[in-house]
Motif scaffolding. Structure first.
Motif, PDB file in Angstrom:
ATOM      1  N   ALA A  54      12.708   3.297  -2.436  1.00 49.43           N
ATOM      2  CA  ALA A  54      13.917   3.012  -1.653  1.00 49.43           C
ATOM      3  C   ALA A  54      13.855   1.667  -0.933  1.00 49.43           C
ATOM      4  N   GLU A  55      12.632   1.194  -0.656  1.00 51.51           N
ATOM      5  CA  GLU A  55      12.510  -0.094   0.050  1.00 51.51           C
ATOM      6  C   GLU A  55      13.055  -1.252  -0.789  1.00 51.51           C
ATOM      7  N   ASN A  56      13.159  -1.046  -2.123  1.00 47.88           N
ATOM      8  CA  ASN A  56      13.689  -2.100  -3.000  1.00 47.88           C
ATOM      9  C   ASN A  56      15.173  -1.923  -3.280  1.00 47.88           C
ATOM     10  N   ASP A  57      15.771  -0.964  -2.646  1.00 50.79           N
ATOM     11  CA  ASP A  57      17.102  -0.511  -3.040  1.00 50.79           C
ATOM     12  C   ASP A  57      17.998  -0.392  -1.798  1.00 50.79           C
ATOM     13  N   LEU A  58      17.776  -1.262  -0.807  1.00 48.64           N
ATOM     14  CA  LEU A  58      18.474  -1.120   0.478  1.00 48.64           C
ATOM     15  C   LEU A  58      19.978  -1.367   0.362  1.00 48.64           C
ATOM     16  N   ALA A  59      20.366  -2.220  -0.563  1.00 45.85           N
ATOM     17  CA  ALA A  59      21.783  -2.577  -0.655  1.00 45.85           C
ATOM     18  C   ALA A  59      22.649  -1.382  -1.034  1.00 45.85           C
ATOM     19  N   ALA A  60      22.042  -0.401  -1.714  1.00 49.41           N
ATOM     20  CA  ALA A  60      22.800   0.783  -2.132  1.00 49.41           C
ATOM     21  C   ALA A  60      22.985   1.771  -0.990  1.00 49.41           C
ATOM     22  N   ARG A  61      22.408   1.438   0.174  1.00 44.95           N
ATOM     23  CA  ARG A  61      22.383   2.378   1.303  1.00 44.95           C
ATOM     24  C   ARG A  61      23.023   1.743   2.529  1.00 44.95           C
ATOM     25  N   ARG A  63       0.780  -1.232   0.000  1.00 41.39           N
ATOM     26  CA  ARG A  63       0.000   0.000   0.000  1.00 41.39           C
ATOM     27  C   ARG A  63       0.817   1.290   0.000  1.00 41.39           C
ATOM     28  N   ILE A  64       2.082   1.198   0.404  1.00 39.04           N
ATOM     29  CA  ILE A  64       2.904   2.416   0.381  1.00 39.04           C
ATOM     30  C   ILE A  64       4.271   2.123  -0.231  1.00 39.04           C
ATOM     31  N   THR A  65       4.923   3.179  -0.675  1.00 37.74           N
ATOM     32  CA  THR A  65       6.279   3.039  -1.205  1.00 37.74           C
ATOM     33  C   THR A  65       7.105   4.244  -0.744  1.00 37.74           C
ATOM     34  N   VAL A  66       8.387   4.034  -0.559  1.00 35.87           N
ATOM     35  CA  VAL A  66       9.241   5.150  -0.135  1.00 35.87           C
ATOM     36  C   VAL A  66       9.648   5.937  -1.380  1.00 35.87           C
ATOM     37  N   ASP A  67       9.017   7.078  -1.529  1.00 28.32           N
ATOM     38  CA  ASP A  67       9.256   7.939  -2.690  1.00 28.32           C
ATOM     39  C   ASP A  67      10.680   8.486  -2.693  1.00 28.32           C
ATOM     40  N   GLY A  68      11.228   8.701  -1.487  1.00 28.70           N
ATOM     41  CA  GLY A  68      12.592   9.204  -1.413  1.00 28.70           C
ATOM     42  C   GLY A  68      13.005   9.447   0.021  1.00 28.70           C
ATOM     43  N   VAL A  69      14.305   9.445   0.240  1.00 33.45           N
ATOM     44  CA  VAL A  69      14.865   9.786   1.553  1.00 33.45           C
ATOM     45  C   VAL A  69      15.607  11.102   1.381  1.00 33.45           C
ATOM     46  N   ILE A  70      15.191  12.120   2.144  1.00 27.50           N
ATOM     47  CA  ILE A  70      15.818  13.432   2.076  1.00 27.50           C
ATOM     48  C   ILE A  70      16.663  13.600   3.337  1.00 27.50           C
TER      49      ILE A  70
END
Ligand SMILES: [Zn+2]
Ligand SMILES: [Zn+2]
Length: 344
Positions: free
Chosen positions: A231-238, A124-131
Motif C-alpha cells: 500500500a505504501e506504493n499505492d497512495l494515490a488510489a487512497r 525492511r517492511i511493507t504494508v501488506d494491506g489496510v483492513i
C-alpha cells in the motif's frame, strides 16, 4: 523467513468501537504458527486495548511483542513514536513474521502509510494491506453519514469548504484507504442492516474493494493477511480529506479518564453509561471496574448505548482501581457532567 525479505505489516483501522481489538485477539489465537507482533495505538493516555491484548499473549505473540503507543493518534506521532518503535522491533534477534498495527479509532490511516516511505524502514517492511472495520449496524443507521444541514450551513458560510461532520470525515478516510472492508457485528445488523451498510460504504469508496461480514472477529487469517498490497506504493488510489494539507488535527474529539470508586451494582453502572450515551452523545466508554466482593476485574466496553461487560482476570496486587475512558465529540465531553452522570 529470508532476512532480506520485507516484513509484512497489516494496518487495522476503523472507528471507535468497530471491533478492532476483537479482530486482533482472534488473529493472535489463530495465527497458524506465525510469529506476530502488535502495535496498539489509542486515543487518550490510558491504554485499555493493549491490556486486553496482553491478556491473550501466547507463544506466537508473547507479551513483549504487544507494544502500546498511547501518546495520541499514531498518524500524528509518526516521527516520535512509530518509526523508533518499528526500528526497535526490527532490530530484535527474532524478527516477527508479521506485524499488526491497531490504529486508534480516530486515526487517519493515510499519514501512517506515508511513514512507510521513511528511509529508515522502507527497505525492511511493507504494508501488506489496510483492513478497515465498520460497525454494520451503526453504518446502516446512518451514524457516519454526512449531516446534510451542517454541510449546507458550512458551504453557505464558505464556498470553498467541503467539510462534513467529524464522524463522516474520519469514517470516509478510513474506508478510502482500505484493501478490505470488514462489516463487523454482522449478527446485530441482520441481513437488511448489512445490505444498507454495504450500500452506504460503496457510496464512499473511491475504488471497489472486497467487503466481508464478520461476527466476533471470527475470520480466517488467510483472508486478510498476505494480501501483498504494498500500500505504501499505492497512495494515490487512497484519497484523504487531508490530502494537500501539511498538518491535520483531531480537535473535533476529546477524551476524559474517570476514576470510579468500587462498584456495588454493575447494572446501575451500565444504566448510567447508557444514559451518558443518550444524553451527552458519548461515543465510547471502556475500562476496568472493581466490583465489590469480586476478585476479578470487570472489563466494560460501550459503543453508544450498547454496553458489554465481562470479568477478564484477577486484579494484580495493589492495582485494584476502577477507571473508565470516555470519548466523544469535543463539545460533548463535559468532565463534570460525565462524573455527575456516573454518580461521583
Ligand atoms: Zn493524527
Ligand atoms: Zn480536514
Amino acid at each position: 523467513m529470508n532476512s532480506l525479505a520485507k516484513v509484512p505489516v497489516t494496518v487495522v483501522t476503523g472507528f471507535l468501537g468497530s471491533g478492532k481489538t476483537t479482530l486482533i485477539q482472534h488473529l493472535l489465537s489463530n495465527a497458524g504458527g506465525k510469529k506476530l507482533a502488535v502495535l496498539v495505538n489509542e486515543f487518550g493516555s490510558e491504554g485499555v486495548d493493549g491490556e486486553i491484548l496482553k491478556s491473550c499473549a501466547d507463544a506466537n505473540c508473547p507479551e513483549e511483542n504487544i507494544i502500546e503507543l498511547a501518546n495520541g493518534c499514531i498518524c500524528c506521532t509518526v516521527a516520535d513514536d512509530f518509526i523508533p518503535t518499528m526500528e526497535k522491533l526490527l532490530a530484535r534477534p527474532v524478527r516477527p513474521d508479521h506485524i499488526l498495527i491497531e490504529t486508534s479509532g480516530l486515526a487517519l490511516p493515510k499519514p501512517l502509510l506515508k511513514a512507510f516511505d521513511w528511509p529508515e524502514i522502507r527497505s525492511r517492511i511493507t504494508v501488506d494491506g489496510v483492513i478497515a472495520l465498520a460497525d454494520a449496524e451503526a453504518v446502516a443507521a446512518g451514524r457516519f453519514a454526512p449531516d446534510p444541514d451542517a454541510v449546507e450551513a458550512q458551504r453557505a458560510a464558505d464556498q470553498n469548504l467541503d467539510h462534513e461532520t467529524p464522524l463522516s470525515e474520519v469514517f470516509e478516510d478510513q474506508i478510502a484507504c482500505a484493501d478490505i472492508v470488514l462489516l463487523t457485528k454482522a449478527d446485530l445488523a441482520g441481513a437488511a442492516g448489512l445490505e444498507a451498510a454495504k450500500a452506504a460504504i460503496i457510496a464512499e469508496m473511491p475504488r471497489r474493494v472486497p467487503m466481508l461480514p464478520v461476527t466476533d472477529g471470527a475470520i480466517d487469517a488467510r483472508v486478510i493477511l498476505g494480501l501483498g498490497a504494498a500500500a505504501e506504493n499505492d497512495l494515490a488510489a487512497r484519497p484523504s480529506h487531508h490530502d494537500g494539507e501539511e498538518e491535520h488535527e483531531h480537535d473535533d474529539f476529546a477524551s476524559v479518564v474517570v476514576d470510579l470508586p468500587e462498584v456495588a451494582d454493575v447494572d446501575a453502572l451500565v444504566a448510567s453509561v447508557q444514559k451518558l450515551a443518550r444524553e451527552q452523545n458519548v461515543l465510547r466508554a471502556k475500562g476496568y471496574i472493581a466490583v465489590a466482593g469480586k476478585p476479578m476485574r470487570l472489563l466494560l466496553q460501550a459503543v453508544g448505548e450498547r454496553v458489554r461487560h465481562q470479568f477478564d482476570k484477577p486484579w494484580g496486587a495493589g492495582h485494584r482501581r476502577s477507571k473508565l475512558v470516555v470519548i466523544g465529540e469535543h463539545g460533548d465531553i463535559d468532565e463534570a457532567a460525565i462524573k455527575a452522570g456516573l454518580g461521583i
